[in-house]
Structure formats: C-alpha cells, structure tokens
Design a protein around this motif. Structure first.
Motif, mmCIF file in Angstrom:
data_model
loop_
_atom_site.group_PDB
_atom_site.id
_atom_site.type_symbol
_atom_site.label_atom_id
_atom_site.label_comp_id
_atom_site.label_asym_id
_atom_site.label_seq_id
_atom_site.Cartn_x
_atom_site.Cartn_y
_atom_site.Cartn_z
ATOM 1 N N GLU A 117 -3.935 -7.394 9.905
ATOM 2 C CA GLU A 117 -2.678 -8.030 9.808
ATOM 3 C C GLU A 117 -2.492 -8.614 8.220
ATOM 4 O OE1 GLU A 117 -0.425 -7.668 11.842
ATOM 5 O OE2 GLU A 117 -1.765 -6.613 13.259
ATOM 6 N N SER A 118 -3.445 -9.034 7.844
ATOM 7 C CA SER A 118 -3.679 -9.689 6.303
ATOM 8 C C SER A 118 -3.323 -8.535 5.421
ATOM 9 C CB SER A 118 -4.891 -10.405 5.866
ATOM 10 O OG SER A 118 -4.991 -11.476 6.801
ATOM 11 N N ALA A 119 -3.870 -7.356 5.463
ATOM 12 C CA ALA A 119 -3.754 -6.178 4.774
ATOM 13 C C ALA A 119 -2.204 -5.770 4.915
ATOM 14 C CB ALA A 119 -4.732 -5.085 5.346
ATOM 15 N N LEU A 120 -1.649 -5.798 5.971
ATOM 16 C CA LEU A 120 -0.313 -5.262 5.901
ATOM 17 C C LEU A 120 0.557 -6.257 5.443
ATOM 18 C CD1 LEU A 120 -0.391 -4.073 9.835
ATOM 19 C CD2 LEU A 120 0.288 -2.872 7.697
ATOM 20 N N ASN A 121 0.128 -7.586 5.432
ATOM 21 C CA ASN A 121 0.963 -8.540 4.698
ATOM 22 C C ASN A 121 0.982 -8.458 3.315
ATOM 23 O OD1 ASN A 121 2.589 -10.726 4.618
ATOM 24 N ND2 ASN A 121 0.863 -12.403 4.295
ATOM 25 N N GLN A 122 -0.005 -8.311 2.761
ATOM 26 C CA GLN A 122 -0.236 -7.866 1.142
ATOM 27 C C GLN A 122 0.461 -6.484 0.985
ATOM 28 O OE1 GLN A 122 -1.790 -9.747 -1.139
ATOM 29 N NE2 GLN A 122 -2.025 -11.388 0.051
ATOM 30 N N PHE A 123 0.436 -5.543 1.809
ATOM 31 C CA PHE A 123 1.198 -4.125 1.350
ATOM 32 C C PHE A 123 2.763 -4.518 1.405
ATOM 33 C CE2 PHE A 123 3.348 -0.376 2.989
ATOM 34 C CZ PHE A 123 2.823 0.610 2.055
ATOM 35 N N SER A 137 -2.268 2.996 -2.059
ATOM 36 C CA SER A 137 -2.002 1.982 -1.206
ATOM 37 C C SER A 137 -1.545 2.238 0.296
ATOM 38 C CB SER A 137 -0.589 1.000 -1.801
ATOM 39 O OG SER A 137 -0.512 0.898 -3.200
ATOM 40 N N VAL A 138 -0.855 3.552 0.158
ATOM 41 C CA VAL A 138 -0.342 4.275 1.501
ATOM 42 C C VAL A 138 -1.461 4.729 2.152
ATOM 43 C CG1 VAL A 138 1.035 5.983 2.647
ATOM 44 C CG2 VAL A 138 2.012 4.503 0.513
ATOM 45 N N GLU A 139 -2.316 5.463 1.344
ATOM 46 C CA GLU A 139 -3.644 6.065 1.939
ATOM 47 C C GLU A 139 -4.478 5.036 2.551
ATOM 48 O OE1 GLU A 139 -7.681 8.223 0.477
ATOM 49 O OE2 GLU A 139 -5.896 8.319 -0.876
ATOM 50 N N MET A 155 1.873 6.304 11.006
ATOM 51 C CA MET A 155 2.724 7.561 10.784
ATOM 52 C C MET A 155 4.201 6.948 10.330
ATOM 53 S SD MET A 155 1.051 10.125 10.940
ATOM 54 C CE MET A 155 -0.550 9.246 10.585
ATOM 55 N N THR A 156 4.541 5.792 10.993
ATOM 56 C CA THR A 156 5.948 5.310 10.195
ATOM 57 C C THR A 156 5.815 4.872 8.740
ATOM 58 O OG1 THR A 156 6.383 4.334 12.434
ATOM 59 C CG2 THR A 156 7.544 3.316 10.496
ATOM 60 N N ILE A 157 4.682 4.325 8.332
ATOM 61 C CA ILE A 157 4.580 4.024 6.861
ATOM 62 C C ILE A 157 4.336 5.396 5.955
ATOM 63 C CG2 ILE A 157 2.809 3.412 5.304
ATOM 64 C CD1 ILE A 157 2.217 0.909 7.143
ATOM 65 N N LEU A 158 3.965 6.336 6.754
ATOM 66 C CA LEU A 158 3.738 7.624 5.919
ATOM 67 C C LEU A 158 5.068 8.126 6.141
ATOM 68 C CD1 LEU A 158 1.635 9.529 4.707
ATOM 69 C CD2 LEU A 158 1.499 10.656 7.146
ATOM 70 N N ASP A 159 5.740 8.326 6.964
ATOM 71 C CA ASP A 159 7.200 8.811 6.929
ATOM 72 C C ASP A 159 7.804 8.223 5.991
ATOM 73 O OD1 ASP A 159 6.495 10.710 9.015
ATOM 74 O OD2 ASP A 159 6.990 9.447 10.536
ATOM 75 N N ASP A 160 7.906 6.885 5.871
ATOM 76 C CA ASP A 160 8.771 6.101 4.865
ATOM 77 C C ASP A 160 8.181 6.606 3.612
ATOM 78 O OD1 ASP A 160 9.815 4.732 7.019
ATOM 79 O OD2 ASP A 160 8.604 2.786 6.756
ATOM 80 N N ALA A 163 9.969 9.886 2.862
ATOM 81 C CA ALA A 163 11.334 9.835 2.872
ATOM 82 C C ALA A 163 11.886 9.223 1.712
ATOM 83 C CB ALA A 163 11.969 8.736 3.837
ATOM 84 N N THR A 164 11.041 8.184 0.906
ATOM 85 C CA THR A 164 11.474 7.802 -0.373
ATOM 86 C C THR A 164 11.018 8.624 -1.372
ATOM 87 O OG1 THR A 164 9.298 6.585 -0.449
ATOM 88 C CG2 THR A 164 11.103 5.168 0.479
ATOM 89 N N GLY A 165 10.658 9.901 -1.373
ATOM 90 C CA GLY A 165 10.364 10.665 -2.549
ATOM 91 C C GLY A 165 8.906 10.660 -3.332
ATOM 92 N N HIS A 166 8.115 9.695 -2.844
ATOM 93 C CA HIS A 166 6.961 9.516 -3.452
ATOM 94 C C HIS A 166 6.146 10.802 -3.978
ATOM 95 C CE1 HIS A 166 7.176 5.398 -2.836
ATOM 96 N NE2 HIS A 166 6.061 5.149 -3.786
ATOM 97 N N ARG A 167 5.637 10.968 -5.277
ATOM 98 C CA ARG A 167 4.927 12.148 -5.534
ATOM 99 C C ARG A 167 3.507 11.952 -5.467
ATOM 100 N NH1 ARG A 167 5.724 16.751 -8.364
ATOM 101 N NH2 ARG A 167 4.120 17.749 -9.679
ATOM 102 N N PRO A 168 3.031 12.187 -4.318
ATOM 103 C CA PRO A 168 1.347 11.926 -4.378
ATOM 104 C C PRO A 168 0.411 12.675 -5.223
ATOM 105 C CG PRO A 168 2.369 12.284 -2.039
ATOM 106 C CD PRO A 168 3.422 12.648 -3.027
ATOM 107 N N ASP A 169 -0.448 12.517 -5.286
ATOM 108 C CA ASP A 169 -1.561 13.345 -6.106
ATOM 109 C C ASP A 169 -2.313 14.186 -5.088
ATOM 110 O OD1 ASP A 169 -3.396 11.749 -4.899
ATOM 111 O OD2 ASP A 169 -3.653 10.405 -7.011
ATOM 112 N N PHE A 170 -3.113 15.185 -5.577
ATOM 113 C CA PHE A 170 -3.940 16.021 -4.808
ATOM 114 C C PHE A 170 -4.838 15.253 -3.827
ATOM 115 C CE2 PHE A 170 -7.630 18.838 -3.761
ATOM 116 C CZ PHE A 170 -7.028 19.893 -3.530
#
Length: 625
Positions: A117-123, A137-139, A155-160, A163-170
């Motif tokens: 919960e603290s981790a989610l708050n920091q995120f 951060s997402v990973e 999965m909700t955070i992953l979907d967000d 949707a926001t068009g992040h360009r992840p690395d390999f």
C-alpha cells in the motif's frame, strides 16, 4: 588508503583519513566520495559505504543524487529497508531532490518488504515530486501486485500505461510479458507483444515460447499456431519448449494427427515433444498408436529411457502386466537398465491386479539395485501387504520409504502402526513412529491411540508416560480420543494419580470423557480412594452437562462418603436432586449414617443443622419409599 582500510573492516582508521580529507577540503572531494561509495558497494561493504556517506554530508561539498542512488540500489538488493530509509532521509535533510530512479528504488524496497500500500502511494505521488513514472516504475508495481494476487489492479495500471502511449524499453517487455502469462492474462501479453513489434523491438524465442505455452494451457491452440507461424516467418528457430507446448495443446483436444504432422513437417529431432505425444496416446488408452510411435522413435534414435518408462507405466496402470513385461524385455534388449520409475510402475501394476507378493518381489529387486520406488507405488504396496496380514513385509517396505525420505500418507501410516501393535510388536511401532516423525510425518490422534493401547496391554508404564510427554510436545494431548484412551490405559494399569491429572485437565479444557471411560475412571478412583481428588472437576463437569444416569451419581456420592469427604458428597447430591433423581440405598446409608456431623450450609446454602438434616433425610426417605 581509505578503500583498503574499509575493505579490511578497519572503520576506525578509515574515519581518521576521512576526517583529514574533509578538513583539508581536497579538490574534487565529491568525486572521491562517489568513487569510495561505488567501490564499497561493489565489494558489498555497505556499512563502510554508509560511513563515507555521513562524512560526505558533513563536508562543504554539495553532494549530488548519484552516490545516494548507488547506495540505495545496493541496500534494495540486500532487502535492507531500514538502511534505505536512512539514506533517503539523509537526502531529504541535504535538500537533494530525488530522481525517478530514486523513487523506483523506494517503491521496489516497499514492495519487497510487503509494504504494497505504501508502494502504491509512492507510485501515485511520483508526479508531485517532479518525476513521471517510467516503464521501470510500472514494471515494479505491476509485478508486486500480481505476486500478491491483485492481478486486476496490476493489469489496470498496465492498461493505463499502454493507453497513455508510453514507449517501454526491451527489458520491460522481456520482464512483463512472462508475468502476464504467469497470472493467466495472455491477452495483455499479446497486446504487449504487438506493441513491442510496433516499437521496433524483435521478440526472441523465449518470449514467443511463454506466450505459446500460456495459449495452449488455455486451449487456444489456433492462436498458438498463429504465433508459431509468425516465428517461422521471422526466421526464428523455435526452441524445444515451443514444440512441447504445441504437442501438449493438441493432445488435450485431443488431436493427435495434427501433433504428429507438426513434428514430422518441421523435422523435429528432439525427444521431449515425442515423449509428450507418447504420453498423450497412453493417457487416452490408445496403446496401439503408442506402440507404433515408440517403434518409430527407436528406429529414428529419438527414444530414451523415459520413453520406455512412459509406455510401461501406462500399461501397468491399466493392469496389463503381461504386455508391460514384454516392453520391459525389449527395453533391456535396447540396453536401457530399469530404474526407479520402471520398478515403481511394475509394483503399481501388480498392486492394481492384487498380486502383492509379485509386487513385493519387484520391490526387493529395486532395493537390490538401489532404485527407490515412488510414493504412490510404495503406499499401495504397504496397504496391500497389510491387508494380506503380511505385516513384516509391509514394515520392510516402509523402512525403505523412510530411508529414501518417501512420505506415507497419514491414514496408511496409522493403519500400519495399528497392525504392528495388534501383533504385539509395540516396540517396533514406537520405533517406526519415532523415525517417521524425524522425517516429517506428522502423527495424529489415531497414531498415538494405537500405540497407547498396545503399551497398556503390556503394562508398559514408563513407556506410556514417555509417549504422553511427546504427545504434549506435539500438541495432541487434549484431543478427545487421546484423552479417553489415556484414561482407560491409566485405569487398567492402576495408575490412579495419573488418571486424576488427565481428567482434571480434560474438564478444565472443556473436553469431557466418554461415558464408558468415565465409568471405568470412577471405579478405578473409588477402589484407590482417590475420588475426592476429582470432586471439583466433577462438579464443573456436572454443571456443564451432568452425569447421564443416577447410577454414576450414586457411585460418586458413596465413594466420597467412604473417603470421609461428605461435604463434597453433598455438593454432588445437590446436583443430583436438581436433576430430579434420589440416591439409592447404599448412598443413603453413607449419607445419613453420620448426619449430625454435617456442616452448616452444605446444601443450597441452608442455614442451621436441623434444617439440613430434616430436609435431606426426608427427601432420602421419600425417595426410598
């Protein structure tokens, strides 16, 4: 010099030099501090690195975020939450703004130490600190949520993020795609695969492999084949795990012809996919096709010992012993020596058709070759031999199981212990129980009850008390079955004082004895004049449920009076009268024979002796009439 001293653990000498370094304000001192912290972290001397950090903050130089992130990363790897918190506080006191890497490390240690919960708050608060969450951060947060079973949130955070068009690395794709499959969210994995390709990254065989495996496990063989075709079109050589997953998927349908075609058209030369197909034929009881496939594998040099064992095990499971022995002969001809799996299959097969002596013969052969049977076949053999009253042979098999750390389920274990005790070999039963306990078999009430009864028959007092102490240690002492057996044993062995202790403990823990056991206990204590020692427990026991009949009340009243404890007898009489029962002639004679000595206020708080005598005697007379 500071590095050498620190690596050798000489922190005091190291601090002397650090003090001079700060005092002299050496040029490029910050670079020196960063170099020291980095060096100590590489050498896993984190305590020394913390000392350097403290001296760096006491100097006039303005430290950057870099050495702090280096140290934070090292402590996160160690899972040292307190030290991470200390370094972060030092940053805040020095007015150093965190970077996204800093916050990722904080989130990571919170997740690793179950502070989700603290981790989610920091995120969620990263943007307030001037840092936008990146793919790392997402990973971190998605992985932690999924590992805690909070898949939907992850999965909700992953979907967000998608949707926001992040360009992840390999690295992000390489870590997260297998994670989506591990939590059975393969559709998100496929979306990430397409995003990965769209961003110009080339997925490797391992990423395709994990996706194909997940699709096959969910019965989506067509989607899996489509991915397989994509692999082939890209010129990527599929690894053996991909063929294993596809063949497994076909066998589950079942669709054996397509599985054969897949292996044939792609000229697969690995044994594992063929073994999966062979096992699929056997599971479907299609033994003719299995035999043909095994012959083909042998001729092509694709068979191994496991291939033969798969076929042999399936035949034995169906009780087709004659065919299994023929396969065994061919296996040996092709220079494959029988192993533990082979003998386990044969033993299991003979047990299936009830030929336990033949099974025992193969058990002996396996022991001679130092081959261990598996748990299933060993258990079936022990049960079968026990049912045939071949107890010594069953014990021999069980000893072998113990030596090989092969567990026996508790029900079979208890039946074996009971059978050994019935033969009078209680010392063998105790030895078996002792060794089994040392190897992780958790005994229950039935185990101890069987051994206790056997010890009781042999009047083994010392051994009984030793077993009781072990029961207490195992937390089984207050099991109702155990207490009932124990009370009977103590009564039969004339161990009245021990029976008193057990009964008092039972009543105090709300575990009353059975009626037959109670009857035996009362008879034993009356004969030893020890009834008064359980009178308080009897009153509590009667108050909570009562004795089932007037006979037991009469026994108790007469016994207490005989022992000279009339005041306690009157307490029991009071409870008896409340039930509407009256004493019999024997109890009456004991109680009224010395009525003048009855103390004031014994029954229901009556005040004077005359009232007590009149009320009690009149009731008794009325009852007798």
């Amino acid at each position: 010099m500071i590095m050498k001293l620190g690596v050798n653990g000489k922190i005091g000498d190291m601090e002397v030099l650090l003090k001079h370094m700060v005092k002299e304000a050496c040029p490029s001192s910050e670079d020196g501090f960063v170099s020291l912290i980095h060096g100590f972290c590489i050498n896993r001397r984190l305590k020394e690195a913390l000392v350097v950090l403290e001296w760096m903050h006491s100097s006039n130089c303005k430290p950057s975020v870099l050495p702090h992130n280096i140290l934070l990363s090292a402590f996160v790897d160690e899972g040292d939450f307190r030290s991470v918190l200390f370094v972060y506080k030092e940053m805040v006191k020095a007015g150093i703004a965190p970077t996204v890497d800093t916050l990722n490390l904080i989130i990571d240690i919170l997740c690793r130490t179950d502070r989700i919960e603290s981790a989610l708050n920091q995120f969620r608060r990263m943007k307030r600190k001037g840092c936008n969450p990146n793919c790392r951060s997402v990973e971190i947060i998605v992985r932690a949520l999924c590992e805690k079973g909070r898949i939907y949130e992850g999965m909700t955070i992953l979907d967000d993020m998608i949707a926001t068009g992040h360009r992840p690395d390999f690295i992000f794709f390489e870590n997260i795609i297998p994670l989506t499959c591990r939590v059975n969210r393969v559709d998100e994995g496929l979306v990430l695969l397409n995003m990965m390709i769209g961003n110009g990254f080339s997925p490797n065989a391992s990423i395709y492999s994990v996706l194909i495996s997940c699709l096959c496990e969910n019965g989506r063989i067509r989607d899996a084949i489509k991915l397989f075709e994509d692999i082939m079109a890209l010129g990527i050589k599929p690894d053996v795990t991909i063929y294993v997953s596809l063949v497994t998927g076909y066998c589950r349908l079942p669709n054996f012809s397509d599985a054969l075609r897949l292996l044939s058209e792609n000229e697969v030369s690995d044994t594992d996919p063929y073994n999966v197909l062979l096992e699929g034929f056997c599971r479907a009881s299609r033994f003719h096709e299995a035999c043909c496939l095994l012959d083909k594998m042998v001729k092509s040099g694709l068979s191994d010992k496991f291939s033969w064992n798969i076929f042999l095990r399936a035949l034995c499971a169906k009780g087709r012993i004659r065919h299994a022995l023929e396969v065994l002969d061919r296996m040996i001809i092709f220079s494959y020596e029988p192993d533990g799996m082979t003998f386990s299959s044969l033993v299991n097969g003979y047990c299936t058709v009830g030929r336990y002596w033949d099974a025992f013969r193969f058990f002996r052969q396996s022991s001679g070759r130092n081959c261990s049977l598996d748990s299933t076949s060993s258990t079936r053999l022990v049960d079968g031999l026990r049912e045939m009253d071949c107890i010594k042979e069953a014990v021999e098999v069980f000893w072998c199981m113990l030596e090989n750390e092969c567990p026996l389920n508790i029900s079979s274990f208890n039946l074996l212990i009971d059978a050994v005790c019935s033969m009078g070999d209680v010392h063998v039963a105790v030895k078996l129980w002792s060794f089994a306990s040392c190897r992780g078999t958790v005994s229950d009430a039935d185990t101890f009850a069987a051994i206790l009864l056997a010890l009781c028959k042999l009047s083994k007092r010392r051994e009984t008390l030793t077993l009781v102490s072990q029961m207490i240690e195992a937390g089984l002492f207050f099991e109702q079955k155990i207490c009932n057996v124990l009370l009977r044993c103590f009564c039969e062995m004339d161990m009245g004082l021990n029976a008193v202790i057990v009964f008092n403990q039972m009543v105090s823990h709300g575990s009353p004895p059975a009626i037959g056991t109670l009857n035996m206990l009362l008879s034993c204590l009356i004969s030893h004049c020890l009834l008064h020692m359980i009178s308080d427990s009897l009153v509590k026991f009667i108050s909570e449920g009562g004795l089932p009949n007037s006979k037991l009340y009469n026994m108790v009243i007469a016994g207490l009076c005989k022992e000279g404890h009339k005041e306690k007898a009157f307490k029991i009489l009071d409870k008896m009268l409340e039930r509407g029962w009256v004493p019999d002639a024997t109890a009456h004679a004991y109680m009224v024979g010395n009525a003048s000595t009855i103390e004031t206020g014994v029954i229901r708080g009556l005040i004077d002796d005359s009232c007590i005598y009149d009320e009690v005697s009149n009731i008794l007379v009325e009852g007798l009439e």
